[in-house]
Design an enzyme around this catalytic site. Structure first.
Site, PDB file in Angstrom:
ATOM      1  N   SER A  63      -0.779  -3.120  -0.115  1.00 37.95           N
ATOM      2  CA  SER A  63      -0.064  -2.290   0.896  1.00 37.95           C
ATOM      3  C   SER A  63      -0.930  -1.776   1.893  1.00 37.95           C
ATOM      4  CB  SER A  63       0.720  -1.387   0.163  1.00 37.95           C
ATOM      5  OG  SER A  63       1.698  -0.424   0.999  1.00 37.95           O
ATOM      6  N   ASP A  71       1.973  -3.989   3.931  1.00 31.93           N
ATOM      7  CA  ASP A  71       2.918  -5.230   3.328  1.00 31.93           C
ATOM      8  C   ASP A  71       4.252  -5.205   4.205  1.00 31.93           C
ATOM      9  OD1 ASP A  71       3.379  -2.687   2.144  1.00 31.93           O
ATOM     10  OD2 ASP A  71       4.011  -3.825   0.241  1.00 31.93           O
ATOM     11  N   ASP A  73       6.735  -3.205   3.883  1.00 34.19           N
ATOM     12  CA  ASP A  73       8.032  -2.999   3.035  1.00 34.19           C
ATOM     13  C   ASP A  73       8.371  -1.460   3.490  1.00 34.19           C
ATOM     14  OD1 ASP A  73       5.837  -1.665   1.877  1.00 34.19           O
ATOM     15  OD2 ASP A  73       6.455  -1.756  -0.129  1.00 34.19           O
ATOM     16  N   ASP A  84       4.041  -0.466   7.601  1.00 43.38           N
ATOM     17  CA  ASP A  84       2.713  -0.209   6.808  1.00 43.38           C
ATOM     18  C   ASP A  84       2.132  -1.665   6.432  1.00 43.38           C
ATOM     19  OD1 ASP A  84       4.539  -1.297   4.714  1.00 43.38           O
ATOM     20  OD2 ASP A  84       3.910   0.144   3.388  1.00 43.38           O
TER      21      ASP A  84
END
Length: 460
Positions: free
Chosen positions: A103, A254, A256, A252
């Site tokens: 992440s 990743d 999500d 961010d």
């Protein structure tokens, strides 16, 4: 020898590469994942795997796939993906899945987010502990290196299918033209935004996308891919002002989570986004339930009720939100950290879909975003403030005693509510000797006074 208790967290796996997380560890975790699914009676004959742009991610994902196939599963390898794209695959194909990403963490980290078929969460209480223990056995016995692929690994690009599905959930084709600056932070937003909001795979939308840091680079050369830190959205704020854009979006690592900047270059709080999206979902599903964590603004449950919905308050954390959504069949859930969850997306979180709702809400009327968002901003928040303490439990008791005459609850840490609408939440960190403070009040003066009052107690 790897100690998996150091990297298997409450909701996922997260550690530094290669000392804590390497291909041997990933191979053991892949075998353990399939074994645990079988023991739970879940689907385990086929799984889907994907990864982000970090240098270590392809090798880790491949090793995990080898371990999974050695335990009897067929693996569909989706390659590059955002985390919500992996959730799409797990939901649309009804397969368990594993996403390799750390992440927003720095470049030396990597991790794994796992889910059951239909994107159902895997956490400490829903299989992650067993996965850790089985993988540890394989590592301790030296068997992990023997967990090699016995079946061919199927590879499929799911980007176009993911983009097409999101466009069925929010129609952006008839909104007014919008100029949108997008900061992908060299993360997976640089891969998914052109497909979903641009014309890379689908017909163009009335959006002028101005890209920032779309080059996939897991070393994050421009800034950390963590928009929760105000320093990491300064470039986006400046670009929105310079370009005369209607809004800015920051993803961010990743992709999500999505953060929103208005036309003035000012942040739109995740609580305001939660309330905005909730109102839109309630227009589509009248009387539905909306989940919000206890750190979101009091404006959220107020606006949910005003729009005929039923607000349900939850602990902080995606496993709690997803659990409450499944229990109540909620249509939407939002967190102060900019995680947004949708029933139409298998109860999973997707920053992209939340961004599309904001674009639709803005583009369906003529006002600037600052005026639109003002409808959903009613209180002043402190943001999260951390304090190092020796004894978290004792300090929480001390603070509770100081407010014995106020309305308190302990759903998640200590929440204190006051008659004027102000509230305080103080929560212990699970991993560090910290107490996390959030304060909200009707005015800035009241917020500052209450914040300083509680901090004096915590830090005394």
């Amino acid at each position: 020898m790897s100690d998996l208790s150091r990297i298997v967290k409450a909701y996922d796996v997260r550690g530094t590469v290669p000392d804590q997380l390497n291909e041997t560890v990933a191979r053991a975790l892949g075998a353990a994942f399939v074994r645990t699914l079988k023991e739970y009676g879940d689907k385990a004959d086929r799984i889907v795997v994907a990864h982000d742009m970090r240098e270590s991610s392809p090798g880790l994902a491949q090793a995990f796939a080898e371990g999974a196939t050695a335990s009897g599963a067929t693996v569909l390898h989706a390659g590059l993906a955002s985390t919500d794209m992996l959730y799409y695959a797990a939901g649309a194909l009804d397969l368990p899945g594993a996403m390799f990403t750390a992440s927003h963490n720095p470049a030396e980290y990597n991790g794994i987010k796992m889910c059951r078929a239909g994107a159902a969460p895997v956490g400490q209480d829903t299989g992650l502990t067993q996965i850790r223990d089985y993988a540890q056995e394989l590592l301790d016995s030296g068997e992990a290196e023997k967990e090699r692929a016995e079946k061919p690994i199927e590879r499929r690009d799911l980007l176009a299918d993911y983009a097409a599905h999101l466009r069925t959930l929010v129609d952006l084709s008839d909104i007014r033209p919008l100029k949108v600056v997008v900061d992908a932070g060299n993360g997976m937003g640089g891969y998914t935004v052109p497909a979903v909001l641009g014309d890379a795979v689908l017909p163009p939308l009335p959006l002028e996308i101005i890209p920032m840091y779309f080059e996939l680079d897991g070393s994050f050369p421009n800034h950390e891919a963590n928009p929760l830190n105000p320093a990491n959205v300064v470039d986006l704020q400046n670009a929105v002002r310079e370009q005369g854009a209607d809004l800015g979006l920051a993803f961010d690592g990743d992709a999500d989570r999505c953060f929103v900047i208005d036309e003035r270059g000012e942040p739109v709080s995740p609580s305001a986004v939660t309330a905005l999206v909730a109102a839109r979902e309630l227009a589509k599903y009248p009387g539905a339930t909306i989940i919000h964590n206890l750190i979101t603004s009091s404006a959220v449950p107020e606006i949910v009720r005003e729009n005929g919905g039923e607000p349900v308050r939850s602990r902080v954390g995606h496993s709690f939100i997803k659990g409450e959504m499944a229990r109540t069949n909620a249509v939407f859930g939002g967190e102060h950290s900019a995680h947004y969850y949708f029933r139409d997306f298998w109860f999973a979180d997707t920053g992209m879909l939340a961004a599309m709702h904001v674009l639709a809400a803005l583009g369906e009327q003529s006002r600037p975003l600052s005026q639109l968002a003002h409808e959903f901003e009613r209180y002043v928040s402190s943001g999260e403030i951390n304090s190092t303490v020796d004894d978290q439990t004792a300090k929480l008791v001390e603070v509770k005693q100081a407010y014995v005459n106020a309305d308190t609850d302990e759903l998640d840490g200590l929440t204190v509510r006051f008659d004027d609408g102000a509230w305080v939440n103080l929560r212990a960190s699970n991993t560090e000797p910290l107490l996390r403070l959030n304060v909200e009040a009707p005015t800035e003066e009241r917020m500052i006074a209450l914040r300083d009052e509680v901090l004096a107690l915590v830090r005394s």
